[in-house]
Scaffold this active site. Structure first.
Site, PDB file in Angstrom:
ATOM      1  N   LYS A   1      11.235   3.379   9.909  1.00 39.64           N
ATOM      2  CA  LYS A   1      11.239   1.908  10.025  1.00 39.64           C
ATOM      3  C   LYS A   1      11.696   1.262   8.711  1.00 39.64           C
ATOM      4  O   LYS A   1      12.541   0.356   8.708  1.00 39.64           O
ATOM      5  CB  LYS A   1       9.818   1.467  10.389  1.00 39.64           C
TER       6      LYS A   1
ATOM      7  N   GLU B   1      -0.808   8.750   5.807  1.00 36.17           N
ATOM      8  CA  GLU B   1      -1.712   9.089   6.899  1.00 36.17           C
ATOM      9  C   GLU B   1      -2.265  10.483   6.646  1.00 36.17           C
ATOM     10  O   GLU B   1      -1.546  11.365   6.179  1.00 36.17           O
ATOM     11  CB  GLU B   1      -0.972   9.044   8.244  1.00 36.17           C
TER      12      GLU B   1
ATOM     13  N   LYS C   1       7.866  -1.432  -2.690  1.00 33.62           N
ATOM     14  CA  LYS C   1       7.384  -0.699  -1.507  1.00 33.62           C
ATOM     15  C   LYS C   1       8.540  -0.091  -0.707  1.00 33.62           C
ATOM     16  O   LYS C   1       8.550   1.101  -0.392  1.00 33.62           O
ATOM     17  CB  LYS C   1       6.566  -1.662  -0.631  1.00 33.62           C
TER      18      LYS C   1
ATOM     19  N   GLY D   1      11.983  20.596   6.241  1.00 37.43           N
ATOM     20  CA  GLY D   1      11.255  20.677   7.514  1.00 37.43           C
ATOM     21  C   GLY D   1      12.059  20.027   8.611  1.00 37.43           C
ATOM     22  O   GLY D   1      13.271  19.826   8.471  1.00 37.43           O
TER      23      GLY D   1
ATOM     24  N   ASN E   1       9.604   4.075  -0.354  1.00 36.61           N
ATOM     25  CA  ASN E   1       9.742   4.827   0.898  1.00 36.61           C
ATOM     26  C   ASN E   1      11.175   5.314   1.100  1.00 36.61           C
ATOM     27  O   ASN E   1      11.404   6.433   1.565  1.00 36.61           O
ATOM     28  CB  ASN E   1       9.273   3.985   2.089  1.00 36.61           C
TER      29      ASN E   1
ATOM     30  N   GLU F   1       0.849  -1.200   0.000  1.00 40.15           N
ATOM     31  CA  GLU F   1       0.000   0.000   0.000  1.00 40.15           C
ATOM     32  C   GLU F   1       0.882   1.246   0.000  1.00 40.15           C
ATOM     33  O   GLU F   1       2.005   1.216   0.496  1.00 40.15           O
ATOM     34  CB  GLU F   1      -0.957  -0.015   1.202  1.00 40.15           C
TER      35      GLU F   1
ATOM     36  N   CYS G   1       6.527   4.906   9.089  1.00 37.14           N
ATOM     37  CA  CYS G   1       7.005   4.181   7.903  1.00 37.14           C
ATOM     38  C   CYS G   1       8.432   4.510   7.492  1.00 37.14           C
ATOM     39  O   CYS G   1       9.272   3.614   7.433  1.00 37.14           O
ATOM     40  CB  CYS G   1       6.062   4.448   6.741  1.00 37.14           C
TER      41      CYS G   1
END
Ligand code: UGA
Length: 432
Positions: A266, A155, A207, A256, A211, A151, A263
């Site tokens: 990790k 969030e 995936k 930032g 990330n 996925e 996520c």
């Protein structure tokens, strides 16, 4: 189709609810009786815009159900999604797959006809092979397929990300499951979603690589921001200037505080650990992790400079403490390093977050939750804007401009430095 989601955490709940909204019959299963009882009453365990409405709507029309009975739920379903946690193991930074394997084992006990087991949890390459091994100890191979379908939900944006994904990635090694899964996703494909069919191992790596790449992009602009601060350049100009090059792209180039959440921290560690296992040195990602880890120290150093080393007894207002806006998630938020440091230095901190009080700061000296932005910032010496909620973007600093000594440290660069300076207030941002 009849679907079963094992694990009603973030991924399982959002995906399950969205699949039911697309017309499937979905049972969301969890071991946590409290969670399931609450969900049946419409009480949602996480803060996610739009989720509650979808749960209520689909539970009412009986396309969505909740259960603690994994065995019965698997038996009733054609497709079973594994959506359990894969936290970081403390001893070696690899992903702890015990919940994934235990779900595989439980599923294997209830396969009564051909079923597809889809892994949606974020897992290292070859986990699908292991799940297949576990199930094949109890079930003949012709009765099941193991598929990887990662996925890419953010969030705070999860519903939109599910309905309008940039891409759907499905990794399967057999044509039977490929056909069925493509059909499951057909409502999204017909709306224009790219559909990518790969090998199971490739989907698993897509995936992690996604990330890790996004974390790298953010870390890159954060380091450029450090240089901008030394050279009098506004990093926002750099983000736009490089982002307009289509080969680079402007998204995820906002400087930032350190990246956080459940996520990126990790998954960057886990991909490095997987690569180590396969004797491959991911030196770039290792340095991204290192750079991100030391970022909070850089911010604290700058804070000391801004405050001319006088933090003791200063009234500091902290706006937004979660790892980003539109979530109540505190995991790996940089506020967890910044606030305790300021408290140790003797500051009086009032923090406000639209998602309420946080247990993480309960026992810290002179750290109090305020019920409103105004209550948090009135009489402050320093206001730190830590996340980008819309509520913060509309603060009227004119009201506070009588306090000419007020300093704004805008860690998300949401305000125009000149506008704040014109009010007679001091302004600092990130990389500007
Ligand atoms: C991330 C990915 O964006 C999702 O695609 C993925 O599905 C999800 O992880 C996951 O693996 O489950 P999420 O952790 O919800 O989603 O949050 P992001 O919006 O990606 O933000 C992560 C961190 O990066 C936050 O701390 C955020 O403030 C920071 N960030 C993001 C920046 O500092 N600058 C940016 O330009 C973007």
């Amino acid at each position: 189709m009849k679907l079963c989601m094992i694990g009603t955490g973030y991924v399982g709940l959002v995906s399950g609810v969205c699949f039911s909204d697309l017309g499937n019959d979905v049972i969301c299963v969890d071991k946590d009786i409290n969670k399931i009882t609450n969900l049946k009453k419409g009480i949602i365990p996480i803060y996610e815009p739009g989720l509650e409405e979808l749960v209520l709507k689909n539970y009412k029309n009986k396309r969505l159900n909740f259960s603690t009975n994994l065995k019965e739920s698997v038996k009733k379903s054609d497709i079973i999604f594994i959506c359990v946690g894969t936290p970081t193991k403390k001893k070696n930074n690899s992903a702890d797959l015990s919940q994934v394997y235990s779900a595989g084992y439980e599923i294997s006990k209830s396969i009564n006809k051909y079923k597809i087991i889809i892994n949606k949890s974020t897992v290292p390459v070859s986990t699908g092979d292991e799940i297949e091994k576990i199930i094949s100890k109890k079930v003949k191979k012709k009765y099941f397929s193991v598929v990887s379908n990662p996925e890419f939900l953010r969030e705070g944006e999860a519903i939109r990300d599910f309905i309008y994904p940039d891409r759907v990635v499905v990794g399967s090694n057999d044509s039977k499951s490929k056909k069925i899964i493509k059909n499951l996703y057909s409502p999204l494909i017909s709306k224009g979603a790219n559909y990518l069919s790969t090998s199971r191992r490739a989907a698993e790596l897509i995936k992690y690589a996604s990330n890790a790449f996004l974390a790298t992009k953010i870390t890159f602009i954060n380091e450029i921001a450090n240089l901008c601060e030394k050279t009098g350049i506004d990093v926002e100009d750099i983000s736009i200037g490089i982002g307009l090059d289509k080969r680079i792209g402007g998204r995820f180039l906002r400087a930032g505080p350190a990246y956080g959440g459940s996520c990126f921290p990790k998954d960057t560690k886990a991909i490095v650990s997987t690569a180590d296992k396969f004797k491959t040195n991911l030196s770039l990602i290792k340095s991204v992790i290192k750079s991100n880890n030391i970022r909070s120290n850089l911010l604290l150093k700058r804070l000391s400079l801004i405050m001319k080393n006088k933090i003791k007894n200063k009234k500091i207002s902290f706006l937004g403490v979660t790892f980003k806006a539109n979530t109540d998630d505190m995991r790996d938020s940089s506020s967890l390093k910044l606030i305790p440091y300021l408290s140790r230095k003797g500051a009086n901190i009032r923090y406000y977050d639209p998602t309420g009080l946080k247990k993480e700061f309960k026992n810290l000296k002179n750290v109090k939750f305020s019920n409103s932005i105004h209550e948090s910032i009135k009489d402050s010496d320093l206001i730190i804007i830590h996340t980008e909620w819309n509520d913060f973007k509309s603060i009227n600093f004119k009201k506070y401009s009588k306090n000419k000594k007020l300093i704004i440290y805008d860690m998300r660069n949401i305000f125009s430095p000149n506008k704040i300076k014109n009010l007679g207030l001091k302004y600092y941002g990130i990389g500007r």
